[in-house]
Design an enzyme around this catalytic site. Structure first.
Site, PDB file in Angstrom:
ATOM      1  N   GLU A  21      45.958  31.945  40.215  1.00 34.86           N
ATOM      2  CA  GLU A  21      46.656  32.528  39.064  1.00 34.86           C
ATOM      3  C   GLU A  21      48.167  32.503  39.316  1.00 34.86           C
ATOM      4  OE1 GLU A  21      44.680  35.600  36.313  1.00 34.86           O
ATOM      5  OE2 GLU A  21      46.103  36.830  37.429  1.00 34.86           O
ATOM      6  N   GLU A  50      37.438  43.241  28.332  1.00 31.70           N
ATOM      7  CA  GLU A  50      36.268  43.538  29.159  1.00 31.70           C
ATOM      8  C   GLU A  50      36.281  44.994  29.629  1.00 31.70           C
ATOM      9  OE1 GLU A  50      38.367  41.000  29.469  1.00 31.70           O
ATOM     10  OE2 GLU A  50      37.393  39.195  30.240  1.00 31.70           O
ATOM     11  N   LYS A  57      46.021  47.583  34.192  1.00 35.11           N
ATOM     12  CA  LYS A  57      47.481  47.670  34.097  1.00 35.11           C
ATOM     13  C   LYS A  57      47.898  47.845  32.633  1.00 35.11           C
ATOM     14  CE  LYS A  57      51.586  44.963  35.157  1.00 35.11           C
ATOM     15  NZ  LYS A  57      52.149  43.777  35.806  1.00 35.11           N
ATOM     16  N   LYS A  88      41.724  34.166  25.640  1.00 33.98           N
ATOM     17  CA  LYS A  88      41.584  35.529  25.105  1.00 33.98           C
ATOM     18  C   LYS A  88      41.770  35.512  23.589  1.00 33.98           C
ATOM     19  CE  LYS A  88      43.676  37.983  29.052  1.00 33.98           C
ATOM     20  NZ  LYS A  88      44.806  38.799  29.476  1.00 33.98           N
ATOM     21  N   HIS A 130      25.193  25.979  56.207  1.00 30.73           N
ATOM     22  CA  HIS A 130      23.889  25.492  55.740  1.00 30.73           C
ATOM     23  C   HIS A 130      23.927  25.150  54.256  1.00 30.73           C
ATOM     24  CE1 HIS A 130      22.059  26.534  59.586  1.00 30.73           C
ATOM     25  NE2 HIS A 130      22.953  27.504  59.579  1.00 30.73           N
ATOM     26  N   GLY A 154      49.178  42.087  38.611  1.00 32.80           N
ATOM     27  CA  GLY A 154      47.767  42.464  38.760  1.00 32.80           C
ATOM     28  C   GLY A 154      47.177  42.031  40.086  1.00 32.80           C
ATOM     29  N   ARG A 155      47.401  40.784  40.467  1.00 27.73           N
ATOM     30  CA  ARG A 155      46.779  40.263  41.685  1.00 27.73           C
ATOM     31  C   ARG A 155      47.449  40.775  42.962  1.00 27.73           C
ATOM     32  NH1 ARG A 155      48.970  36.864  38.194  1.00 27.73           N
ATOM     33  NH2 ARG A 155      50.663  35.460  38.759  1.00 27.73           N
TER      34      ARG A 155
HETATM   35  O1  F6P Z   1      43.332  37.497  33.902  1.00 30.27           O
HETATM   36  C1  F6P Z   1      44.574  37.900  33.478  1.00 30.27           C
HETATM   37  C2  F6P Z   1      44.949  39.267  33.948  1.00 30.27           C
HETATM   38  O2  F6P Z   1      46.081  39.648  33.258  1.00 30.27           O
HETATM   39  C3  F6P Z   1      45.159  39.379  35.436  1.00 30.27           C
HETATM   40  O3  F6P Z   1      46.390  38.929  35.851  1.00 30.27           O
HETATM   41  C4  F6P Z   1      44.935  40.829  35.658  1.00 30.27           C
HETATM   42  O4  F6P Z   1      44.747  41.111  37.000  1.00 30.27           O
HETATM   43  C5  F6P Z   1      43.698  41.039  34.808  1.00 30.27           C
HETATM   44  O5  F6P Z   1      43.924  40.219  33.674  1.00 30.27           O
HETATM   45  C6  F6P Z   1      43.440  42.445  34.397  1.00 30.27           C
HETATM   46  O6  F6P Z   1      44.477  42.988  33.652  1.00 30.27           O
HETATM   47  P1  F6P Z   1      44.597  44.530  33.403  1.00 30.27           P
HETATM   48  O7  F6P Z   1      44.775  45.211  34.704  1.00 30.27           O
HETATM   49  O8  F6P Z   1      45.798  44.703  32.516  1.00 30.27           O
HETATM   50  O9  F6P Z   1      43.344  45.001  32.717  1.00 30.27           O
END
Ligand code: F6P
Length: 549
Positions: free
Chosen positions: A351, A211, A205, A510, A382, A265-266
């Site tokens: 979240e 990452e 987003k 972060k 199990h 995002g979620r």
């Molecule tokens: O973990 C925080 C967060 O902002 C989530 O809410 C989101 O889904 C994820 O990081 C990834 O964010 P982006 O889509 O901006 O890379």
């Protein structure tokens, strides 16, 4: 808090105090219609909540709580495009992404539906090009592998859906998901791939997430090493709200699929973030998923609270969390394909509702979101079910299952379903002293041996569960299930008075990681920190100083 809401909480607390221990066996015996009254049927979807630790009066008071919290008004505020994500000053309109009706959905005075439909149309065209083989890699080879690079909401939702519906996917167009900054994941994925036939979807987003940017840069280097810089245009597309950053990365804006700041995002798998779903399963299946979400939206928006599945699940959760003090909630799909469903719900729920202050910044005065966890049945049986049956923690459970499998192996699915039914029954009704004594006596144990074993063999029962049963795990049903939980989380957030749509709690880690990163360089002089973090850093630096050791 409004006086009405305060009174509703107090009424529930008073009710809790007088209730004593709830016996599910007694509640069922006293009310032969409990199953029918305490379940919701939406076509083939049954949500049986009769094995929960509630009476008719408990539910009445919980519905009063929902009314006092103005759940219905907040629901309409969401659909009206109001900025109910107050700390980020944003509307919350993921429902627009799956809106299939003719009505407009308005945000800031504009109908968002034309833009939503335009992106869907571009996704459809692109999906069909890739799937038909008319979109080819730089060497002219067709695409056989799609790698989604994203994390959190830009990974969990699409990954979960692709895994859940993999039985509908074409074997010659595989989907891979790389999320972790741990290069082990990307390295293992790339090792299996041919750059000439690989398409990367960089999904973020913000297009700033550490990452994702690291993984995308490494994937780009891997591709260009093999095929040259010019190949990027045929092998990379982006899904983002940040066109500038996408262009800076080297992906042409015409290869970017957009979405909007009113999609959290979620909650984004319904947007272009769902592109890998469409690529892997076909666009019509992605649309069926949207249809399922839309069906649940209509139910949530129109059913009276007393018959409203997301509202009921939300209120049961509040009863357990705030009145009975249960701190976790297990999601147990009896379907291996839903292996990632609990992980998706973890982000969705934790979240969203893992918050300790209200919308106005004042502390919440009761527990909010539970710890959500789970694994598919029967595997969990199990592993951790021992604790569910005989441990000192009570864990409300959701059991999910399809009546029909999508494989033709005989003898499996009946056993799977029998186990699901057995677990709900065992948790609810347990096994009492008389039964255990009789069993042990029948085995020939003497009185002393029976006495010694008895406490270990008792099942206390009265452990709550909800069953969510449906015909098949298809795109439409999966859409309904995801939206069911989304709205559950929304209702709980409204009752707790929190902003379910921000996630400030992920920021500090972060920031600190960014400040620690340079201190891992071999020639760095680490900045002073707390003794523990400095000690760990020094230890890692020593170990890393001699990689051959
Ligand atoms: O973990 C925080 C967060 O902002 C989530 O809410 C989101 O889904 C994820 O990081 C990834 O964010 P982006 O889509 O901006 O890379």
């Amino acid at each position: 808090m409004s006086p009405a809401l305060d009174a509703a909480w107090q009424a529930l607390e008073a009710h809790r105090a007088t209730l004593g221990r709830i016996s599910l066996a007694r509640l069922f015996a006293e009310d032969p219609g409990r199953f029918e009254r305490f379940s919701v049927v939406l076509d083939d979807l049954l949500i049986d909540y009769s094995k929960n630790l509630v009476t008719t009066e408990t539910l009445r008071l919980l519905f009063e709580l929902a009314r006092a919290a103005e759940v219905e008004a907040w629901r309409e505020r969401m659909w009206a495009g109001e900025r109910i994500n107050t700390t980020e000053d944003r509307a919350v309109l993921h429902v627009a992404l799956r809106h299939r009706g003719p009505e407009p959905i308005v945000c800031d005075g504009r109908d968002v539906m034309p833009e939503v439909r335009a992106v869907l149309a571009r996704m459809k065209t692109f999906t069909e090009e890739v799937r038909s083989g008319s979109w080819r890699g730089a060497t002219g080879a067709p695409i056989t592998d799609v790698v989604n690079i994203g994390i959190g909401g830009s990974d969990l939702g699409p990954q979960m859906v692709c895994r859940a519906l993999a039985h509908l996917a074409r074997p010659d167009l595989r989907a891979h998901f790389v999320s972790n900054v741990d290069g082990a994941q990307l390295a293992a994925t790339l090792a299996r791939l041919d750059p000439r036939q690989t398409l990367f979807v960089v999904a973020s987003k913000t297009f700033t997430t550490q990452e994702t940017m690291q993984n995308a840069a490494s994937a780009r280097a891997w591709l260009t090493r093999a095929l040259g810089e010019d190949a990027v245009a045929r092998h990379f597309v982006a899904v983002s709200t940040n066109a500038e950053a996408v262009a800076r990365f080297g992906i042409d804006p015409s290869r970017m699929f957009g979405f909007w700041d009113w999609v959290g995002g979620r909650y984004s798998l319904w947007s272009a973030i769902g592109l890998p779903i469409a690529l892997h399963l076909g666009f019509e299946r992605f649309e069926a998923l949207l249809e399922g979400g839309y069906a649940m939206d209509r139910h949530f928006r129109t059913a009276p609270l007393e018959r409203n599945a997301p509202v009921i699940l939300a209120l049961l959760g509040i009863w357990y969390r705030d009145l009975l003090g249960y701190s976790t909630h297990a999601v147990l799909p009896y379907d291996q394909r839903l292996e990632r469903f609990p992980a998706h719900l973890q982000q969705l729920d934790m979240e969203s509702n893992g918050k300790r202050v209200r919308r106005d910044g004042r502390p919440v005065d009761r527990p909010t979101g539970p710890i959500v966890w789970g694994e598919p049945g029967t595997n969990g049986q199990h592993a951790f079910f021992q604790l569910l049956h005989q441990g000192t923690e009570i864990v409300p459970c959701d059991f999910l299952a399809a009546a029909l499998p999508d494989h033709d192996l005989e003898g499996h699915h009946e056993k799977l379903l029998a186990n699901l039914l057995a677990q709900g029954q065992a948790l609810a009704f347990g096994k009492g002293e008389a039964e255990v004594r009789a069993e042990l006596a029948a085995k020939g144990l003497d009185e002393a041996a029976i006495e010694a074993l008895l406490p270990h063999k008792l099942f206390p029962g009265d452990r709550p569960s909800t069953a969510i049963l449906f015909r098949r795990l298809d795109p439409f049903t999966l859409g309904r299930l995801i939206a069911l939980y989304e709205h559950k989380v929304f209702v709980q957030g409204v009752v707790w008075g929190i902003d379910s749509f921000d996630q400030w709690g992920v920021e500090l880690g972060k920031e600190l990681a960014a400040s620690i990163l340079p201190d891992l360089a071999p020639d760095a002089t680490p900045k002073p920190r707390d003794p523990s973090t400095s000690g760990q850093l020094a230890h890692l630096r020593r170990l890393r100083a001699d990689p051959r050791a």
